[in-house]
Design an enzyme around this catalytic site. Structure first.
Site, PDB file in Angstrom:
ATOM      1  N   GLY A  46       0.925  -1.013   0.151  1.00  0.00           N
ATOM      2  CA  GLY A  46      -0.059  -0.005   0.254  1.00  0.00           C
ATOM      3  C   GLY A  46       0.943   1.350   0.211  1.00  0.00           C
ATOM      4  N   ASN A  90       1.640   2.763  -2.541  1.00  0.00           N
ATOM      5  CA  ASN A  90       0.766   4.065  -3.435  1.00  0.00           C
ATOM      6  C   ASN A  90      -0.314   4.520  -2.894  1.00  0.00           C
ATOM      7  OD1 ASN A  90       1.977   4.241  -6.456  1.00  0.00           O
ATOM      8  ND2 ASN A  90       2.151   1.847  -5.981  1.00  0.00           N
ATOM      9  N   ARG A 128     -15.269 -17.631  -9.083  1.00  0.00           N
ATOM     10  CA  ARG A 128     -14.798 -16.465  -9.368  1.00  0.00           C
ATOM     11  C   ARG A 128     -16.026 -15.464  -9.802  1.00  0.00           C
ATOM     12  NH1 ARG A 128      -9.770 -15.029  -8.218  1.00  0.00           N
ATOM     13  NH2 ARG A 128      -9.310 -13.088  -9.255  1.00  0.00           N
ATOM     14  N   ASN A 177      -5.110   2.763 -13.279  1.00  0.00           N
ATOM     15  CA  ASN A 177      -4.251   1.593 -12.695  1.00  0.00           C
ATOM     16  C   ASN A 177      -2.837   2.285 -12.673  1.00  0.00           C
ATOM     17  OD1 ASN A 177      -3.355  -0.801 -11.777  1.00  0.00           O
ATOM     18  ND2 ASN A 177      -2.604  -1.138 -14.158  1.00  0.00           N
ATOM     19  N   HIS A 235       1.123   1.180 -12.911  1.00  0.00           N
ATOM     20  CA  HIS A 235       2.023   0.109 -13.552  1.00  0.00           C
ATOM     21  C   HIS A 235       3.245   0.408 -13.543  1.00  0.00           C
ATOM     22  CE1 HIS A 235       2.656  -3.723 -15.468  1.00  0.00           C
ATOM     23  NE2 HIS A 235       3.574  -2.893 -16.353  1.00  0.00           N
ATOM     24  N   ASP A 255      -9.378  -0.640 -19.302  1.00  0.00           N
ATOM     25  CA  ASP A 255     -10.333  -0.825 -20.257  1.00  0.00           C
ATOM     26  C   ASP A 255     -10.520  -2.585 -20.198  1.00  0.00           C
ATOM     27  OD1 ASP A 255      -8.113  -2.006 -21.599  1.00  0.00           O
ATOM     28  OD2 ASP A 255      -8.526  -0.418 -23.328  1.00  0.00           O
ATOM     29  N   GLU A 256     -11.187  -3.095 -21.082  1.00  0.00           N
ATOM     30  CA  GLU A 256     -11.506  -4.848 -21.094  1.00  0.00           C
ATOM     31  C   GLU A 256      -9.928  -5.274 -21.156  1.00  0.00           C
ATOM     32  OE1 GLU A 256     -11.993  -2.700 -24.017  1.00  0.00           O
ATOM     33  OE2 GLU A 256     -13.670  -1.771 -22.677  1.00  0.00           O
ATOM     34  N   GLY A 257      -9.061  -4.935 -21.589  1.00  0.00           N
ATOM     35  CA  GLY A 257      -7.752  -5.503 -21.772  1.00  0.00           C
ATOM     36  C   GLY A 257      -6.880  -5.357 -20.370  1.00  0.00           C
ATOM     37  N   ASP A 292      -3.602  -3.891 -19.165  1.00  0.00           N
ATOM     38  CA  ASP A 292      -2.770  -2.697 -19.255  1.00  0.00           C
ATOM     39  C   ASP A 292      -2.884  -2.088 -20.735  1.00  0.00           C
ATOM     40  OD1 ASP A 292      -1.855  -3.144 -16.843  1.00  0.00           O
ATOM     41  OD2 ASP A 292      -0.225  -4.590 -17.423  1.00  0.00           O
TER      42      ASP A 292
END
Ligand code: GAR
Length: 211
Positions: A12, A14, A66, A108, A110, A147-149, A151
């Site tokens: 944590g 970040n 899941r 996000n 990265h 998004d859906e992908g 990164d």
């Protein structure tokens, strides 16, 4: 006031950078309304508690499959009614139902310069191991929309960090956090809270500050 939910899995640092930036005015017009961890032992939950922020654990281990975990995660987010969801070291693939419920509202951090060293299998220390193995001379961090992908969403901010002789994955991870992640993640939240980040054609444009 932008309502922010922060999702975490581990230390944590970040999250701490966001908490500190809210306290000292580097992030304006925003508040963290809830911290969600998939890991009950995450030190990030302790950081949230110390800052007086509600912490919630939604662990996949407590669900039969899941789909049920994904539904519970979405519900934990929904309850907090966020305008922005920040994945700050959240090492869980974000479920499609969460992405579609919050389009353009999830970001996000990265620990590499996307599109290098990202995608499946690139998380945490592994990113730095692979960057060092490839012998790159710079790496860095990227803050991007989700998004859906994996990164693959529009990039908001990036910052390069030099690689030095003798770097280990741990040393490089720490330098990238200090010089890049803890800088650009709070900066991106401040820009979004000010309404200055526009998504256009899978890219972002940062609008000038209004005086
Ligand atoms: C950070 O380096 C973050 O960039 C990385 O995990 C670490 C979490 O540290 N995230 C990823 O690798 C996502 N693919 P923290 O818990 O101390 O913020």
């Amino acid at each position: 006031m932008l309502r922010v939910v922060v999702c975490v899995s581990g230390g944590g640092t970040n999250l701490q950078a966001i908490i500190d930036s809210l306290a000292d005015g580097r992030i304006r017009n925003a508040q963290i309304v809830r911290v969600i961890s998939n890991n009950p032992g995450a030190y990030a939950l302790e950081r949230a508690a110390r800052a007086g922020i509600e912490g919630v654990c939604v662990s996949p281990k407590n669900f039969e499959n899941r789909d049920l975990f994904n539904d519970a995660l979405l519900e934990a987010i929904r309850e907090a009614d966020p305008g922005l969801i920040v994945l700050a070291g959240f090492l869980v693939a974000i479920p499609p139902q969460v992405v579609s419920a919050y389009p353009g509202k999830i970001i996000n951090i990265h620990p590499a310069l996307i599109p290098s060293f990202c995608g499946k299998g690139y998380y945490g220390l592994k990113v730095h191991e692979k960057a060092l193995a490839r012998g790159v001379k710079v790496s860095g961090a990227t803050c991007h929309f989700v998004d859906e992908g994996l990164d693959s969403g529009p990039i908001i901010l990036q910052k390069a960090v030099e690689i030095k002789d003798g770097d280990t994955p741990e040393i490089l991870q720490r330098r990238i956090m200090e010089e890049a992640e803890w800088v650009i993640l709070p900066r991106a939240i401040d820009l979004i809270a000010a309404g200055r980040v526009v998504i256009e054609d899978r890219r972002t444009r940062i609008l000038p500050a209004q005086e």
